[in-house]
Design an enzyme around this catalytic site. Structure first.
Site, PDB file in Angstrom:
ATOM      1  N   LYS A 117       1.013  -1.216   0.187  1.00 18.08           N
ATOM      2  CA  LYS A 117       0.306  -0.174   0.033  1.00 18.08           C
ATOM      3  C   LYS A 117       0.420   1.324   0.087  1.00 18.08           C
ATOM      4  O   LYS A 117       1.624   1.548   0.468  1.00 18.08           O
ATOM      5  CB  LYS A 117      -0.573  -0.004   1.196  1.00 18.08           C
ATOM      6  CG  LYS A 117      -2.082   1.045   1.452  1.00 18.08           C
ATOM      7  CD  LYS A 117      -2.866   1.192   2.599  1.00 18.08           C
ATOM      8  CE  LYS A 117      -3.837   2.262   2.701  1.00 18.08           C
ATOM      9  NZ  LYS A 117      -4.626   2.089   4.301  1.00 18.08           N
ATOM     10  N   SER A 192      -9.510   2.947   2.614  1.00 19.37           N
ATOM     11  CA  SER A 192      -8.251   3.149   2.064  1.00 19.37           C
ATOM     12  C   SER A 192      -7.381   2.655   1.457  1.00 19.37           C
ATOM     13  O   SER A 192      -6.837   2.754   0.681  1.00 19.37           O
ATOM     14  CB  SER A 192      -7.699   4.132   3.015  1.00 19.37           C
ATOM     15  OG  SER A 192      -6.442   3.665   3.701  1.00 19.37           O
ATOM     16  N   SER A 216     -10.518   0.492   6.865  1.00 19.11           N
ATOM     17  CA  SER A 216     -10.030   0.759   5.632  1.00 19.11           C
ATOM     18  C   SER A 216      -9.029  -0.859   5.085  1.00 19.11           C
ATOM     19  O   SER A 216      -8.604  -0.807   3.347  1.00 19.11           O
ATOM     20  CB  SER A 216      -8.595   1.658   5.860  1.00 19.11           C
ATOM     21  OG  SER A 216      -9.263   2.855   6.198  1.00 19.11           O
TER      22      SER A 216
END
Length: 521
Positions: A117, A192, A216
């Protein structure tokens, strides 16, 4: 100009990967090397690792499969936003040389290509967290979790997309644009960790490491039809995660880092690598998670919470929970649908207060002063009042809220004295429509025709977030239109292996997830 140049760099990297994948060496890789599958990149990570160790495929050959697939499938998805083909090739070649010379793997992830990520700092590789302010940010050291990946022999291929500073339930930012849901481009991939979840689902990576504060990690996993584990709080070091800003040594007390994978077993594989004390504590502390509480599904005591007036779920989600209950009972597991560990509404309100409080750490002095002034003019129960009052609470108020959290943890511990896990909905619905072009205050979701608040998407996920409990989200079915549906499995503190084990047992009985169209590109 900065945005155009950034996008050009990303596109050029993917194009270069495609060009390199057309070389004779890559053609050999596409043919499967020494008997390996030509689509090995779509197999579970454990299967890829076994092939690497048997030397039926080299790390470089497997990497070339990934680079070719990324070049074909990523332009439509926009999940991988920074590609490091050269660095990945160098790492793969080094892994192959080491295995050839010693006959021993570098570690548990020897030669395995994977992505990370874009909120996690990577040494020498741009880390933006989707923020224009960090367009040129190239860290000088890895996040602690990334360092563990490299020490285990992983090959870092690139970074996956996030909303700006991870602050949305959908994934879009001014630098790289929007990540699409791999099953339906009109739907969100979630946020996210939307880029990581979409990349795993579409086979652009074997595994990814995401982060989870308010769902997230788990929300995108639910929407993209993959597995995710929010580990017990504190067992995975978080230094090097953005936000907080680059250079900060601390993170939110509610933040965890965890794995995304296409199988429950692969969650356990990556958990074994990530779970460790922070480097400063490693001289004395160890993380030794206990084995699963039970060996057979029939022996588990399973609580089930199918729905709640505070956050009703839709008909599709209720049907999936019904099927999970049927499978549990048919396997002989003890199922209890009456006991509730906590009140969903009260737990969620406390979660929100603590979340808004921790987010104030990096506010500017001027910005925080404005929030304090605004909070004095707005009642706590008025629209926006909870946010302002929680964000600006005095330390005494936070201590009281933290005491309430510890009381809540005690109620969960009492529940898990008689139950091994709790199964809940993951989200109220399947992936909702992409709303990244709509201002957040105007967004909403629809549940069985009823308009509901946008942030209801994470109400069920928030059960575990502030009380440090491990929680797995796993695919459990799909809608008539083919969108993935998921359930959540919450377990006792530090019983991460138990929630993973229950997910493995259920996966053997549930229909095998259907791969998204992007995986066939």
């Amino acid at each position: 100009m900065i945005l155009r140049r950034t996008l050009l760099v990303a596109c050029t990297a993917v194009a270069a990967a495609a060009a390199m994948a057309a070389t004779p060496a890559a053609a050999h890789s596409r043919a499967g090397g020494r008997g390996a599958r030509a689509d090995l990149h779509l197999a579970p990570a454990r299967e890829q690792l076994a092939a690497l160790r048997r030397r039926t495929i080299t790390s470089r050959e497997l990497l070339e499969q990934y680079l070719l697939h990324i070049a074909k499938a990523n332009p439509a998805l926009n999940a991988v936003v920074t590609l490091d083909a050269a660095g990945a090739r160098a790492a793969a070649d080094a892994a192959d040389r080491h295995l050839a010379a010693t006959g021993k793997p570098l570690g548990a992830l020897h030669g395995l290509p994977l992505t990370v990520k874009d909120a996690l700092e990577t040494k020498g590789l741009r880390t933006t967290c989707g923020s224009p302010d960090l367009t040129a940010h190239v860290p000088e050291r890895d996040a602690d979790a990334v360092a563990r990946l490299r020490a285990a022999g992983a090959v870092i291929v690139g970074k996956t997309n996030v909303p700006v500073m991870c602050q949305d339930l959908q994934t879009s930012n001014p630098l790289f644009g929007t990540t699409k849901n791999p099953y339906d481009a009109t739907r969100t991939a979630g946020g996210s960790s939307g880029g990581p979840a979409a990349a795993v689902a579409a086979g652009l990576t074997s595994l990814d490491v995401g982060s989870d504060l308010a769902g997230s990690l788990r929300l995108p996993a639910a929407y993209c039809g993959v597995y995710a584990l929010r580990p017990s709080g504190g067992i995975v070091p978080t230094r090097g995660h953005i936000p907080r800003p680059p250079g900060w040594l601390t993170s939110s007390d509610m933040l965890t880092l965890g794995p995304l994978a296409r199988t429950a077993d692969d969650l356990g594989l990556l958990l074994d690598v990530l779970a460790a004390p922070a480097p400063a504590d490693a001289a004395a502390w160890r993380v030794e998670l206990p084995a699963p509480r039970r060996k057979r599904l029939a022996d588990f005591r399973v609580g089930v919470w199918r729905d709640d007036p505070y956050c009703h779920v839709d008909g599709d989600t209720r049907r999936v929970l019904d099927e999970v209950v049927r499978l549990l009972r048919s396997a002989g597991a003890g199922v209890d649908e009456t006991a509730r560990p906590v009140d969903l509404a009260g737990s969620d309100r406390l979660f929100q207060r603590l979340m808004y409080a921790t987010a104030s750490a990096t506010a500017t002095d001027a910005g925080f002063a404005e929030d304090v002034a605004a909070a004095e003019k707005v009642p706590a129960d008025a629209p926006g009042g909870l946010f302002l009052h929680a964000r600006t609470m005095r330390h005494r108020d936070w201590l009281r809220a933290n005491e309430e959290r510890e009381e809540l943890r005690g109620r969960w511990a009492a529940y898990f004295a008689t139950h091994d896990v709790l199964v809940t909905p993951a989200t109220p619905t399947a992936a909702v429509a992409d709303q990244t072009a709509v201002p957040v205050p105007e967004r909403y979701i629809t549940v069985d025709g009823e308009r509901r608040p946008y942030f209801d998407q994470t109400a069920w996920l928030n059960l575990a977030g502030h009380v440090r409990l491990p929680a797995v989200v796993m695919p459990a079915g799909r809608t008539a239109g083919g969108l993935p549906l998921a359930v959540q499995i919450i377990g006792p503190y530090l019983d991460d292996r138990t929630v993973v084990a229950v997910a493995e047992h259920l996966a053997q009985r549930l229909p095998e997830p259907v791969r998204p169209p992007a995986s066939a590109e």
